[in-house]
Design a protein around this motif. Structure first.
Motif, PDB file in Angstrom:
ATOM      1  N   ALA A  98      -3.408  55.703  18.727  1.00  0.00           N
ATOM      2  CA  ALA A  98      -4.080  54.799  17.977  1.00  0.00           C
ATOM      3  C   ALA A  98      -3.501  54.658  16.549  1.00  0.00           C
ATOM      4  CB  ALA A  98      -5.275  54.441  18.189  1.00  0.00           C
ATOM      5  N   ALA A 133       0.930  45.706  20.018  1.00  0.00           N
ATOM      6  CA  ALA A 133      -0.516  45.965  20.343  1.00  0.00           C
ATOM      7  C   ALA A 133      -1.305  46.367  19.109  1.00  0.00           C
ATOM      8  CB  ALA A 133      -0.775  46.753  21.644  1.00  0.00           C
ATOM      9  N   ARG A 134      -0.808  47.417  18.347  1.00  0.00           N
ATOM     10  CA  ARG A 134      -1.253  48.348  17.401  1.00  0.00           C
ATOM     11  C   ARG A 134      -1.282  47.365  15.996  1.00  0.00           C
ATOM     12  NH1 ARG A 134      -0.090  50.939  21.191  1.00  0.00           N
ATOM     13  NH2 ARG A 134      -1.131  52.864  21.739  1.00  0.00           N
ATOM     14  N   GLU A 136      -1.141  44.095  16.132  1.00  0.00           N
ATOM     15  CA  GLU A 136      -1.961  43.034  16.190  1.00  0.00           C
ATOM     16  C   GLU A 136      -3.481  43.302  15.699  1.00  0.00           C
ATOM     17  OE1 GLU A 136      -2.630  39.283  19.469  1.00  0.00           O
ATOM     18  OE2 GLU A 136      -2.344  41.452  20.042  1.00  0.00           O
ATOM     19  N   ARG A 137      -3.978  44.337  16.080  1.00  0.00           N
ATOM     20  CA  ARG A 137      -5.310  44.900  15.662  1.00  0.00           C
ATOM     21  C   ARG A 137      -5.269  45.217  14.145  1.00  0.00           C
ATOM     22  NH1 ARG A 137      -5.191  47.169  20.928  1.00  0.00           N
ATOM     23  NH2 ARG A 137      -4.298  49.526  19.940  1.00  0.00           N
ATOM     24  N   ALA A 138      -4.261  45.878  13.631  1.00  0.00           N
ATOM     25  CA  ALA A 138      -4.245  46.225  12.259  1.00  0.00           C
ATOM     26  C   ALA A 138      -3.983  45.181  11.176  1.00  0.00           C
ATOM     27  CB  ALA A 138      -3.360  47.341  12.003  1.00  0.00           C
ATOM     28  N   ARG A 140      -5.121  42.345   9.891  1.00  0.00           N
ATOM     29  CA  ARG A 140      -5.804  41.972   8.762  1.00  0.00           C
ATOM     30  C   ARG A 140      -5.943  42.849   7.737  1.00  0.00           C
ATOM     31  NH1 ARG A 140      -9.183  37.523  10.282  1.00  0.00           N
ATOM     32  NH2 ARG A 140      -7.829  36.119  11.429  1.00  0.00           N
ATOM     33  N   ALA A 160      -0.078  36.829  15.051  1.00  0.00           N
ATOM     34  CA  ALA A 160      -1.383  37.256  14.482  1.00  0.00           C
ATOM     35  C   ALA A 160      -1.467  37.006  13.002  1.00  0.00           C
ATOM     36  CB  ALA A 160      -0.984  38.844  14.443  1.00  0.00           C
TER      37      ALA A 160
END
Length: 210
Positions: A98, A133-134, A136-138, A140, A160
């Motif tokens: 991650a 995937a990573r 998109e989560r990070a 912001r 994103a």
């Protein structure tokens, strides 16, 4: 089974070894030895690495990084290759995957793309999806300092929001290139941008990344 992060770790270590300690990188003012010291401190000195996100501790982080940069380059490369100590959170496969998939990809490109004769690396679709995937989560977190609205878009339409605001700049590219852009390597990212000209200029000049 080898994870994406483990593969990128080995690619980075091999590239550093081939490049030597004095090769340039995309990290302003850093040679490959400086970059290697950064990677080792991040994984092995959590007490100092917190300075990456806590500004008042940044001076201590730099002191510790300089201490590691004074070590033999081969030792630093071997520490990267073998991975963090057992008690480090990064030794857990899930945490490593991650936290380090993007980190090691970007740092490998920091070395590759600093060379005058670099060529684009072929990214297989599975790895591209893992990067997205990573990312998109990070997004912001990485885009929080953007002075303009910032949207990341893949050619297939996946998007994103990295930063809310107006005017909006949309950055389009493959996940690997979007990662380079939003990690603060805008000039080296192979992307297309859409938005007001002055806003695009601000996005390129922004201090993006962690």
């Amino acid at each position: 089974m080898t994870t994406h992060a483990q593969r990128e770790r080995l690619l980075l270590a091999d590239l550093l070894e081939r490049s030597g300690p004095d090769a340039p990188t995309l990290c302003a003012g850093w040679t490959t030895k400086d970059l290697a010291a950064h990677v080792v401190v991040r994984e092995r000195r959590g007490d100092a690495a917190v300075g990456m996100v806590v500004p008042r501790l940044a001076d201590r982080l730099e002191r510790v990084r300089n201490e590691y940069a004074a070590k033999p380059f081969a030792e630093l490369v071997q520490l990267i290759r073998t991975g963090p100590p057992r008690l480090s959170p990064f030794s857990l496969k899930q945490v490593d995957e991650a936290s380090n998939t993007l980190e090691f990809y970007v740092h490998t490109e920091d070395v590759r793309r600093a060379a005058a004769d670099w060529t684009p690396r072929t990214i297989d679709p599975v790895f591209g999806d893992a990067l997205w995937a990573r990312l998109e989560r990070a997004a912001r977190l990485l885009g929080r300092r953007s002075p303009v609205g910032l949207v990341l878009r893949c050619p297939d339409g996946r998007t994103a929001v990295a930063h809310k605001g107006t005017p909006v700049v949309t950055v389009t590219g493959e996940p690997a290139e979007l990662a380079m852009f939003v990690f603060g390597r805008q000039a080296a990212a192979k992307v297309e941008t859409d938005g007001p000209e002055d806003a695009v200029a601000k996005a390129y000049e922004a201090n993006l990344g962690v």
